[in-house]
Design an enzyme around this catalytic site. Structure first.
Site, mmCIF file in Angstrom:
data_model
loop_
_atom_site.group_PDB
_atom_site.id
_atom_site.type_symbol
_atom_site.label_atom_id
_atom_site.label_comp_id
_atom_site.label_asym_id
_atom_site.label_seq_id
_atom_site.Cartn_x
_atom_site.Cartn_y
_atom_site.Cartn_z
ATOM 1 N N GLU A 51 0.840 -1.207 0.000
ATOM 2 C CA GLU A 51 0.000 0.000 0.000
ATOM 3 C C GLU A 51 0.872 1.253 0.000
ATOM 4 O O GLU A 51 0.611 2.215 -0.740
ATOM 5 C CB GLU A 51 -0.904 -0.024 1.230
ATOM 6 C CG GLU A 51 -1.719 1.240 1.441
ATOM 7 C CD GLU A 51 -2.226 1.363 2.868
ATOM 8 O OE1 GLU A 51 -2.517 2.495 3.286
ATOM 9 O OE2 GLU A 51 -2.305 0.324 3.572
ATOM 10 N N ASP A 111 0.778 3.781 -3.281
ATOM 11 C CA ASP A 111 0.378 5.186 -3.139
ATOM 12 C C ASP A 111 1.340 6.090 -3.897
ATOM 13 O O ASP A 111 0.932 7.034 -4.577
ATOM 14 C CB ASP A 111 0.348 5.551 -1.653
ATOM 15 C CG ASP A 111 0.034 7.016 -1.420
ATOM 16 O OD1 ASP A 111 -1.056 7.459 -1.831
ATOM 17 O OD2 ASP A 111 0.875 7.721 -0.830
ATOM 18 N N ASP A 157 -7.227 1.341 0.457
ATOM 19 C CA ASP A 157 -5.883 0.826 0.753
ATOM 20 C C ASP A 157 -5.560 -0.384 -0.118
ATOM 21 O O ASP A 157 -4.416 -0.571 -0.551
ATOM 22 C CB ASP A 157 -5.774 0.438 2.228
ATOM 23 C CG ASP A 157 -5.812 1.645 3.153
ATOM 24 O OD1 ASP A 157 -5.671 2.776 2.663
ATOM 25 O OD2 ASP A 157 -5.989 1.439 4.371
ATOM 26 N N GLU A 177 -4.444 0.638 -3.593
ATOM 27 C CA GLU A 177 -3.051 1.097 -3.575
ATOM 28 C C GLU A 177 -2.091 -0.077 -3.451
ATOM 29 O O GLU A 177 -1.042 -0.093 -4.108
ATOM 30 C CB GLU A 177 -2.854 2.087 -2.426
ATOM 31 C CG GLU A 177 -3.596 3.408 -2.642
ATOM 32 C CD GLU A 177 -3.453 4.378 -1.493
ATOM 33 O OE1 GLU A 177 -3.767 5.567 -1.687
ATOM 34 O OE2 GLU A 177 -3.034 3.947 -0.388
#
Length: 227
Positions: A46, A50, A116, A119
């Protein structure tokens, strides 16, 4: 794979990417609440995903809006990478059907978990196939948001314009100070002062601190002819 993930090939079809290393995909779809022997979960992916998402979107905006100023690009960027968009992508992919979560989360998969997981999925794609493959997937999944009215008409906050100007001219950052609060709790009126060293000050009212800060920045821009 160490555990049976439901309909995993269907998810790969939806994103139009097929993993070489299926373990990466399993890790991306394993929430931290799910207990397994390796204790692996999606949190590290994650973190990576991102950053990959941010870079792809920043590159897209940089190349697509050549004449736009930094503040405008920043607002478009924030719109595209916000958790709300990641949640919409997750719902579009029905990603909740593929997640491994603990018993405490099974009946309440939150928007935060969905965002989440997207990502983490992007982070796994990056490790498995590299930047170009990640870019293809992201631009495909985000396609309907890349040129919609909300993105194209993303407004620039007066605070962002002021910050951009100060940075470009090597001036100190603006300081915002709440001077007073009047009115009832259900209908307050805040007075906020914005000041910049060696430039000056301006103040303005607003129904919230945020609104008052934006109004003060706008007044500062107007009074000191910043543009």
């Amino acid at each position: 794979m160490k555990s049976k993930l439901k309909y995993i090939n269907t998810l790969e079809q939806k994103i139009n990417y097929y993993f070489n290393n299926k373990d990466l995909l399993e890790e991306a779809l394993t929430h931290s609440s799910f207990k397994n022997k390796s204790n692996s979960n999606q949190e590290r992916l994650e973190f990576l995903g991102d950053r990959v998402l941010g870079l792809v979107i920043a590159e897209f905006l940089f190349q697509s809006f050549l004449s736009e100023r930094e503040g405008v690009l920043t607002n478009k960027f924030r719109y595209l990478i916000q958790n709300k968009q990641c949640t919409k992508i997750a719902e579009k992919l029905d990603i909740a059907n593929y997640l491994q979560v603990g018993n405490s989360e099974k009946n309440k998969i939150t928007n935060s978990i969905l965002a989440d997981s997207i990502e983490a999925l992007l982070g796994a794609i990056y490790l498995d196939g590299g930047y170009d493959e990640s870019k293809k997937v992201i631009l495909s999944l985000w396609d309907e948001y890349l040129n919609n009215d909300e993105m194209l008409n993303a407004t620039v906050s007066s605070k962002n314009i002021l910050q951009e100007y100060l940075h470009a001219n090597s001036l100190t950052e603006a300081t915002y100070l709440v001077i007073s609060k009047d009115g009832e709790d259900h209908n307050p009126n805040f007075l906020v002062e914005v000041s910049v060293d060696k430039v000056g000050k301006a103040d303005a009212f607003g129904k919230s601190i945020k609104e008052a800060e934006i109004n003060a920045a706008k007044k500062f821009i107007d009074e000191f002819e910043i543009g």
